[in-house]
Design an enzyme around this catalytic site. Structure first.
Site, PDB file in Angstrom:
ATOM      1  N   MET A 168      69.028  33.631  47.461  1.00 37.66           N
ATOM      2  CA  MET A 168      69.581  32.540  46.651  1.00 37.66           C
ATOM      3  C   MET A 168      68.811  31.232  46.830  1.00 37.66           C
ATOM      4  O   MET A 168      68.493  30.543  45.857  1.00 37.66           O
ATOM      5  CB  MET A 168      71.054  32.324  46.992  1.00 37.66           C
ATOM      6  CG  MET A 168      71.740  31.339  46.069  1.00 37.66           C
ATOM      7  SD  MET A 168      73.455  31.050  46.504  1.00 37.66           S
ATOM      8  CE  MET A 168      74.187  32.641  46.185  1.00 37.66           C
ATOM      9  N   ARG A 179      70.312  34.873  12.294  1.00 39.65           N
ATOM     10  CA  ARG A 179      70.909  34.244  13.465  1.00 39.65           C
ATOM     11  C   ARG A 179      71.731  33.042  13.014  1.00 39.65           C
ATOM     12  O   ARG A 179      72.930  32.994  13.195  1.00 39.65           O
ATOM     13  CB  ARG A 179      69.807  33.841  14.459  1.00 39.65           C
ATOM     14  CG  ARG A 179      70.334  33.318  15.770  1.00 39.65           C
ATOM     15  CD  ARG A 179      69.219  32.942  16.734  1.00 39.65           C
ATOM     16  NE  ARG A 179      68.462  31.774  16.274  1.00 39.65           N
ATOM     17  CZ  ARG A 179      67.571  31.133  17.031  1.00 39.65           C
ATOM     18  NH1 ARG A 179      67.322  31.558  18.260  1.00 39.65           N
ATOM     19  NH2 ARG A 179      66.926  30.091  16.571  1.00 39.65           N
ATOM     20  N   LYS A 181      66.005  20.303  23.032  1.00 40.89           N
ATOM     21  CA  LYS A 181      67.259  20.972  23.409  1.00 40.89           C
ATOM     22  C   LYS A 181      67.178  21.449  24.860  1.00 40.89           C
ATOM     23  O   LYS A 181      66.084  21.532  25.426  1.00 40.89           O
ATOM     24  CB  LYS A 181      67.515  22.149  22.465  1.00 40.89           C
ATOM     25  CG  LYS A 181      66.459  23.240  22.510  1.00 40.89           C
ATOM     26  CD  LYS A 181      66.626  24.236  21.352  1.00 40.89           C
ATOM     27  CE  LYS A 181      65.549  25.311  21.415  1.00 40.89           C
ATOM     28  NZ  LYS A 181      65.571  26.175  20.223  1.00 40.89           N
ATOM     29  N   TYR A 208      66.604  40.568  52.924  1.00 39.03           N
ATOM     30  CA  TYR A 208      67.717  41.444  52.535  1.00 39.03           C
ATOM     31  C   TYR A 208      67.212  42.835  52.181  1.00 39.03           C
ATOM     32  O   TYR A 208      66.198  42.977  51.495  1.00 39.03           O
ATOM     33  CB  TYR A 208      68.424  40.883  51.301  1.00 39.03           C
ATOM     34  CG  TYR A 208      69.382  39.747  51.580  1.00 39.03           C
ATOM     35  CD1 TYR A 208      70.449  39.907  52.448  1.00 39.03           C
ATOM     36  CD2 TYR A 208      69.209  38.529  50.941  1.00 39.03           C
ATOM     37  CE1 TYR A 208      71.332  38.856  52.677  1.00 39.03           C
ATOM     38  CE2 TYR A 208      70.084  37.479  51.162  1.00 39.03           C
ATOM     39  CZ  TYR A 208      71.143  37.655  52.031  1.00 39.03           C
ATOM     40  OH  TYR A 208      72.005  36.623  52.253  1.00 39.03           O
TER      41      TYR A 208
HETATM   42  C1  LIG Z   1      64.239  26.320  19.775  1.00 40.59           C
HETATM   43  C2  LIG Z   1      63.940  26.109  18.339  1.00 40.59           C
HETATM   44  C3  LIG Z   1      62.739  25.485  17.955  1.00 40.59           C
HETATM   45  C4  LIG Z   1      61.607  25.238  18.917  1.00 40.59           C
HETATM   46  O1  LIG Z   1      60.928  26.475  19.082  1.00 40.59           O
HETATM   47  P1  LIG Z   1      59.658  26.642  20.018  1.00 40.59           P
HETATM   48  O2  LIG Z   1      59.323  28.085  19.891  1.00 40.59           O
HETATM   49  O3  LIG Z   1      60.105  26.282  21.395  1.00 40.59           O
HETATM   50  O4  LIG Z   1      58.584  25.750  19.523  1.00 40.59           O
HETATM   51  C5  LIG Z   1      62.590  25.137  16.623  1.00 40.59           C
HETATM   52  N1  LIG Z   1      63.552  25.438  15.700  1.00 40.59           N
HETATM   53  C6  LIG Z   1      64.696  26.082  16.028  1.00 40.59           C
HETATM   54  C7  LIG Z   1      65.685  26.396  14.968  1.00 40.59           C
HETATM   55  C8  LIG Z   1      64.923  26.452  17.347  1.00 40.59           C
HETATM   56  O5  LIG Z   1      66.043  27.111  17.672  1.00 40.59           O
END
Ligand SMILES: *Cc1c(COP(=O)(O)O)cnc(C)c1O
Length: 349
Positions: free
Chosen positions: A292, A130, A35, A244
């Site tokens: 930046m 979640r 992802k 800055y």
């Molecule tokens: C992001 C995620 C993972 C991967 O988790 P890591 O801690 O990066 O290994 C696996 N399962 C779900 C549901 C996630 O949201």
């Protein structure tokens, strides 16, 4: 060299995947989470390297990410979508053969009505609150859903990076309670869960951060190196200030290198006055504020100023940089901006 270079070691990604795969034992399959563009490292290169090494199941957060991954990897792999089947996703999921992890009664209804017979998995909430169906919601739909042959049960641990946390055992117990006695393959562990032990691994694990060299996989091989080109070097007299807000004042006559990357490139502004860059193994303090597009670095002690200074390297990995910035390795990686030239090494093609 005008843009910074982000070097990504695909052999290290594969070695990390193999090490986590070995840790979960021969009866358990290891997927890969790619992802957020493979945590910022480029799913277009990372995912094919993993597929060539034998990975057959991939996880993404969104259907759009799954669509891009399907173009990259073709039909031979399973692509699971963690956010499930959201409104507007039907065409993408159906046409590209993605497997949504259904999270709620609404999603079950949407999927069964819009794409009857299409593959899906079920995400169950075991305490993180979640994503996923809670016990009561699941009990209500289980008979119908089980009749439609889910491909996978999934739940996610809230505290897997803290092995002693009681939430781990509680979530494990709840996952068993919700899923024991069904024939559906099960997945509970991401990187942290794999390291908790084989009780947590079930049929399929889903590591992400561990593949990319981050905690809690302490034995991971580092994957990234980030070199920032020096744009200019100047002499700053004792008493003069840099950057800055004039936050850094030279105690003595100093030499300051200005390097080409800043918070727009994911180098957090919280590194102001705190970070360290490296010149072939020699630490050089970041002075003044991160701006930046630029960072200023004290190189007074260097005999020769190199063409580039490293901010991610053997001496300072993503976790060390994250703790200097007050964040976690995940955020360091996913913040790495699009302006870096990404150079890939290894990965067998
Ligand atoms: C992001 C995620 C993972 C991967 O988790 P890591 O801690 O990066 O290994 C696996 N399962 C779900 C549901 C996630 O949201």
């Amino acid at each position: 060299m005008s843009s910074a270079i982000l070097q990504i070691d695909l052999d290290a990604v594969l070695a990390n995947w193999r090490a986590l795969d070995a840790a979960s034992g021969p009866a358990c399959e290891t997927a890969a989470v790619v992802k957020a563009d493979a945590y910022g490292l480029g799913a277009g290169r990372v995912a094919p390297a993993l597929a060539r090494a034998g990975v057959r199941r991939f996880f993404v957060a969104l259907a759009e990410e799954g669509a891009a991954l399907r173009q990259t990897l073709g039909e031979a792999v399973d692509i699971f979508v963690l956010s499930g089947h959201m409104a507007g996703d039907t065409e993408t999921i159906g046409e590209l053969g993605l497997t949504p992890m259904l999270n709620s009664l609404d999603q079950v209804t949407r999927h069964f009505e819009a794409l009857p017979g299409a593959p899906f998995g079920v995400q169950l909430d075991t305490g993180m609150n979640r994503l996923g169906m809670e016990a009561g919601e699941w009990a209500a739909v289980a008979p119908i859903v089980l009749g439609a042959a889910p491909r996978l049960f999934l739940s996610h641990l809230a505290c897997a990076d803290e092995p002693e946390h009681p939430a781990n055992a509680a979530q494990l117990t709840e996952f068993h309670r919700l899923t024991d006695g069904t024939a559906v393959p099960r997945s509970l562990a991401a990187t942290g869960g794999v390291l908790l032990g084989r009780d947590y691994c079930f049929d399929l694990t889903r590591p992400g951060i561990g593949l990319y060299g981050g905690a809690p996989f302490a034995a991971a091989r580092p994957v990234v190196r980030l070199s920032l080109p020096v744009v200019q070097v100047r002499e700053v007299l004792a008493g003069e200030t840099v950057g800055y807000g004039c936050t850094w004042r030279a105690d003595e006559d100093s030499r300051i290198a200005t390097v080409a990357a800043g918070y727009a490139d994911g180098l957090m502004r919280t590194l102001s006055g705190k970070g360290t860059l490296w010149a072939d193994g020699t630490p050089c303090p970041l002075v003044g504020r991160v701006s930046m597009d630029l960072i200023t670095v004290d190189v007074t002690h260097l005999r020769e100023v190199p063409e580039a200074l490293d901010i991610l390297c053997a001496e300072q990995g993503i976790e060390a940089l994250a703790s200097a910035a007050g964040t976690i390795g995940y955020e360091v990686l996913t913040a790495l901006g699009p302006r870096y030239a990404r150079h890939y090494i290894g990965g067998a093609g």
